[in-house]
Structure formats: structure tokens, C-alpha cells
Design an enzyme around this catalytic site. Structure first.
Site, PDB file in Angstrom:
ATOM      1  N   GLY A 109     -10.541  13.312  -9.034  1.00 48.60           N
ATOM      2  CA  GLY A 109      -9.855  13.224  -8.851  1.00 48.60           C
ATOM      3  C   GLY A 109      -9.065  12.175  -9.904  1.00 48.60           C
ATOM      4  N   GLY A 112     -17.061   3.495   0.188  1.00 50.32           N
ATOM      5  CA  GLY A 112     -15.060   3.026  -0.627  1.00 50.32           C
ATOM      6  C   GLY A 112     -15.096   1.700   0.994  1.00 50.32           C
ATOM      7  N   LYS A 128       3.337   1.088  -3.900  1.00 56.74           N
ATOM      8  CA  LYS A 128       2.913   0.893  -4.861  1.00 56.74           C
ATOM      9  C   LYS A 128       3.759   0.848  -6.580  1.00 56.74           C
ATOM     10  CE  LYS A 128      -1.891   1.040  -3.701  1.00 56.74           C
ATOM     11  NZ  LYS A 128      -3.676   0.865  -3.264  1.00 56.74           N
ATOM     12  N   THR A 175       0.626  -0.912  -0.249  1.00 59.07           N
ATOM     13  CA  THR A 175       0.086  -0.051  -0.086  1.00 59.07           C
ATOM     14  C   THR A 175       1.484   1.118   0.246  1.00 59.07           C
ATOM     15  OG1 THR A 175      -1.841   1.215   1.264  1.00 59.07           O
ATOM     16  CG2 THR A 175      -0.429  -0.199   2.679  1.00 59.07           C
ATOM     17  N   GLY A 207      -5.590  11.019  -9.069  1.00 61.47           N
ATOM     18  CA  GLY A 207      -4.709  10.225  -8.911  1.00 61.47           C
ATOM     19  C   GLY A 207      -4.272   8.917  -9.016  1.00 61.47           C
ATOM     20  N   ASP A 242      -7.455  -3.917  -7.156  1.00 59.51           N
ATOM     21  CA  ASP A 242      -7.919  -2.614  -6.317  1.00 59.51           C
ATOM     22  C   ASP A 242      -9.429  -2.507  -7.905  1.00 59.51           C
ATOM     23  OD1 ASP A 242      -6.752  -1.290  -4.055  1.00 59.51           O
ATOM     24  OD2 ASP A 242      -5.458  -0.930  -5.417  1.00 59.51           O
ATOM     25  N   ASN A 263      -0.988  -3.632  -6.213  1.00 65.96           N
ATOM     26  CA  ASN A 263      -1.285  -3.608  -4.186  1.00 65.96           C
ATOM     27  C   ASN A 263      -0.802  -5.610  -4.004  1.00 65.96           C
ATOM     28  OD1 ASN A 263      -3.295  -5.118  -5.913  1.00 65.96           O
ATOM     29  ND2 ASN A 263      -4.840  -3.956  -4.172  1.00 65.96           N
TER      30      ASN A 263
HETATM   31  P1  ATR Z   1      -4.351   8.736  -4.539  1.00 60.83           P
HETATM   32  O1  ATR Z   1      -2.789   7.735  -4.710  1.00 60.83           O
HETATM   33  O2  ATR Z   1      -5.063   8.479  -3.271  1.00 60.83           O
HETATM   34  O3  ATR Z   1      -5.298   8.640  -5.550  1.00 60.83           O
HETATM   35  P2  ATR Z   1      -3.034  11.042  -4.980  1.00 60.83           P
HETATM   36  O4  ATR Z   1      -2.494  10.673  -5.618  1.00 60.83           O
HETATM   37  O5  ATR Z   1      -2.314  12.118  -3.793  1.00 60.83           O
HETATM   38  O6  ATR Z   1      -3.713   9.832  -3.981  1.00 60.83           O
HETATM   39  O7  ATR Z   1      -4.513  11.550  -5.582  1.00 60.83           O
HETATM   40  C1  ATR Z   1      -5.161  12.578  -4.342  1.00 60.83           C
HETATM   41  C2  ATR Z   1      -6.715  13.372  -5.471  1.00 60.83           C
HETATM   42  O8  ATR Z   1      -7.304  13.595  -5.099  1.00 60.83           O
HETATM   43  C3  ATR Z   1      -5.839  14.261  -6.299  1.00 60.83           C
HETATM   44  O9  ATR Z   1      -6.862  14.042  -7.530  1.00 60.83           O
HETATM   45  C4  ATR Z   1      -5.824  15.649  -6.093  1.00 60.83           C
HETATM   46  O10 ATR Z   1      -6.611  16.472  -6.818  1.00 60.83           O
HETATM   47  P3  ATR Z   1      -4.919  17.297  -7.842  1.00 60.83           P
HETATM   48  O11 ATR Z   1      -4.441  16.337  -8.472  1.00 60.83           O
HETATM   49  O12 ATR Z   1      -5.346  18.255  -7.743  1.00 60.83           O
HETATM   50  O13 ATR Z   1      -3.622  17.331  -6.477  1.00 60.83           O
HETATM   51  C5  ATR Z   1      -7.479  15.435  -5.000  1.00 60.83           C
HETATM   52  N1  ATR Z   1      -7.294  16.300  -3.814  1.00 60.83           N
HETATM   53  C6  ATR Z   1      -6.804  16.076  -2.838  1.00 60.83           C
HETATM   54  N2  ATR Z   1      -7.100  17.261  -2.036  1.00 60.83           N
HETATM   55  C7  ATR Z   1      -7.845  17.722  -2.664  1.00 60.83           C
HETATM   56  C8  ATR Z   1      -8.545  19.273  -2.484  1.00 60.83           C
HETATM   57  N3  ATR Z   1      -8.312  19.811  -0.595  1.00 60.83           N
HETATM   58  N4  ATR Z   1      -9.564  19.728  -3.039  1.00 60.83           N
HETATM   59  C9  ATR Z   1      -9.428  18.802  -4.953  1.00 60.83           C
HETATM   60  N5  ATR Z   1      -8.598  18.083  -5.102  1.00 60.83           N
HETATM   61  C10 ATR Z   1      -8.126  17.539  -4.068  1.00 60.83           C
END
Ligand code: ATR
Length: 288
Positions: free
Chosen positions: A134, A250, A69, A65, A136, A105, A90
């Protein structure tokens, strides 16, 4: 040690709050399997060595995790199609003494919707837009899942538009990406609305107004799903429920992603039951 005793692990940094041991230990006990599943804290700089050590220590596999990953993908001898395309591993297992990496996942996501929102991928649903908040690592797995189930119009919405553009390009998504600040432009006639951002985790960070407005105007047939499970009902899911949408939490994704790993290591396909779900929920509530 008993030669039939099988050991598996979950590694991450931090790892203290992982729910995976509870899940796998529940199944080990249920099937009376001679084996263990434990959490191991591994710092990012130690991960490559860890993979070698753990093999020598007789582990047959485990889960990987955050934040390992992506590194795991580069360290294994082979990856399955999902891990390759998602760009993250994962689940690990040994084949002829070599680590192989998979990604479950996305299977957790689809199995959770199959269970909680049957018909979510019916032909008429596939034609309507599926909006993902999102872009990410978690979003990558969800995009893969939706592509695998035949969704054609996958709209990525992100605070940072460049990240959404990169992800859309990687998966050759035909739909234009949308900045979070332009969310009001997105049509409300959706099949799915999925939150993959960390917004709402631990009850911190309120939902942006544009997301609240979207929830208020989407079609009542829209299925809303969140990948965050602490709290179990996020602000996103609570608003969706109040708006009359089917909302899928989730935790189911976490439980279902564990099934293929357990089967790989211990040779039995377990089931996600309400007893297991309630056990994990009581653990979450006990640590609030
Ligand atoms: P994960 O692997 O869990 O997806 P990550 O790669 O850090 O974690 O991605 C987090 C996601 O949440 C991203 O899409 C991030 O947007 P950014 O690309 O703009 O950073 C989004 N995110 C996190 N905090 C946020 C906030 N306060 N408002 C809007 N989007 C947010």
C-alpha cells in the site's frame, strides 16, 4: 460547568464506528478525571468552521480522522515533525489559544510492535527489507515510523505504481518500488511484511494471489503486521499465522496511538492493558 472539566473529541465523516470514545472514556474513568471525550460527525465542507466552533465551546483538543487528516494539517498554526513529514494530523491541542496538530499514528505502530514483537528493530532486522503493501495515507505513517527506527531497505508495493513512486520520493527511500502484479520478484528474506491497504477490511476483498504466495515463501522470522483491525484477524494475518510468522494485529496500533493524545489533554499517561483491549474487542464483536 466545573472549570476543571476538560472536553476532548474525535471528528470524522462518517464517525459512528470510531472506537476512540471507548478507549478515552475507559481511561477517564480509570483515573477519575473530570472530563469527556465524544465523537462528532463533521462533513468535509464544515471542518474549517468546526475548528473555530469547538474552540469557543471550550474543548481542549481532540482526534481527527478520515477524511480530515490532511485538511487539519493546513488549518493549524503549527504541526509537530511527524505530522509535517507524514502530511496528516490525527491529534489536535490548544497552545495559547491556537490549534496545534500532531501525528501519533506512527507512535501507535511502533509501540504496538515494541509490545507484541519485541526485538523487531534489532540491528540485524534493520538491514533486511521491510515490505509495505500500500502507498496511501496510512502507509505514509508507517514509512515515517520505520525510518525513525532506522530501517534502511523499505520496499513499497502498490497496485498503482505511481503512488508508491511518489511516496518513495517524498521520503527519499533508496529501494525500488514494486507493482503488486510484480510481487513475485520480491525476495522472501524479509524482516517485516506490513499490510496498509484496505484489503481484508470487514472481511471483504480477498488477498491477491501474489500476496498469498509471498506470505508462503518469506523467512519464518518475518513479522507480519496489519493496520486493519475489523476483523481482528484479517485474512492476511491468518495466512501469516498459518505460515508460522509472528503476526501483529492492527488494534494495538489504534490503542497505542491514543496514549499521547490522552496525556496531552488530560495530563496523565495511560497504559494499554489487556482489560482495555478486551473491552474494545467486545465492542467490535458486538457490532459485527
Ligand atoms: P489510507 O489513507 O487508509 O491508506 P488510501 O489513501 O485510500 O487509504 O489508500 C488505500 C491503499 O490501499 C492504497 O495503497 C490502495 O492502492 P491504490 O493506490 O492502487 O489505490 C490500496 N488498495 C485499496 N484497495 C485495493 C485493492 N482492491 N487491491 C490492491 N490495493 C488496494
Amino acid at each position: 460547568m466545573n472549570p476543571s472539566f476538560k472536553k476532548a473529541f474525535v471528528c470524522g465523516w462518517p464517525i459512528a464506528h470510531s472506537r476512540s470514545p471507548q478507549i478515552h472514556q475507559f481511561w477517564l474513568k480509570q483515573f477519575q478525571i473530570s472530563g469527556s471525550y465524544e465523537k462528532i460527525a463533521v462533513k468535509p465542507e464544515d471542518f474549517v468552521n468546526f475548528l473555530q466552533t469547538i474552540k469557543a465551546d471550550g474543548y481542549c483538543g481532540g482526534n481527527v480522522t478520515i477524511p480530515h487528516k490532511e485538511t487539519a494539517l493546513a488549518c493549524v498554526s503549527r504541526t509537530d515533525d511527524a505530522a509535517t513529514k507524514i502530511g496528516a494530523v490525527n491529534t489536535l491541542w490548544l497552545e495559547e489559544g491556537e490549534w496545534v496538530g500532531g501525528n501519533t499514528d506512527w507512535l501507535g505502530f511502533t509501540a504496538n510492535l515494541d509490545e507484541c514483537a519485541p526485538g523487531w528493530d534489532k540491528p540485524e532486522k534493520l538491514e533486511r527489507p521491510a515490505v509495505i503493501l500500500g502507498a496511501g495515507g496510512a502507509a505514509r505513517g508507517i514509512v515515517y515510523a520505520l525510518v525513525m527506527r532506522g530501517f534502511k531497505d523499505i520496499v513499497l508495493v502498490n497496485r498503482t505504481i505511481e503512488a508508491a513512486q511518489r511516496l518513495a520520493l517524498d521520503f527519499s527511500l533508496p529501494s525500488p518500488v514494486v507493482s503488486l502484479s510484480d510481487l513475485d520478484q520480491v525476495s522472501g528474506d524479509l524482516s517485516l511484511l506490513i499490510n496498509t491497504t484496505s484489503l481484508g477490511m470487514d472481511g471483504k476483498q480477498p488477498l491477491p494471489d501474489s500476496v498469498v504466495r509471498l506470505i508462503g515463501r518469506v523467512s519464518k522470522k518475518t513479522i507480519a503486521s496489519d493496520i486493519v483491525y475489523i476483523p481482528l484477524e484479517t485474512e492476511f494475518l491468518a495466512k501469516a499465522r498459518h505460515a508460522g510468522l509472528v503476526s501483529v494485529d492492527g488494534l494495538g496500533m489504534l490503542l497505542h496511538q491514543a496514549v499521547p493524545g490522552f496525556q496531552q489533554w488530560f495530563g496523565v499517561k495511560p497504559e494499554v492493558t489487556s482489560k482495555l483491549r478486551n473491552l474494545v474487542i467486545s465492542g467490535i464483536e458486538g457490532h459485527k
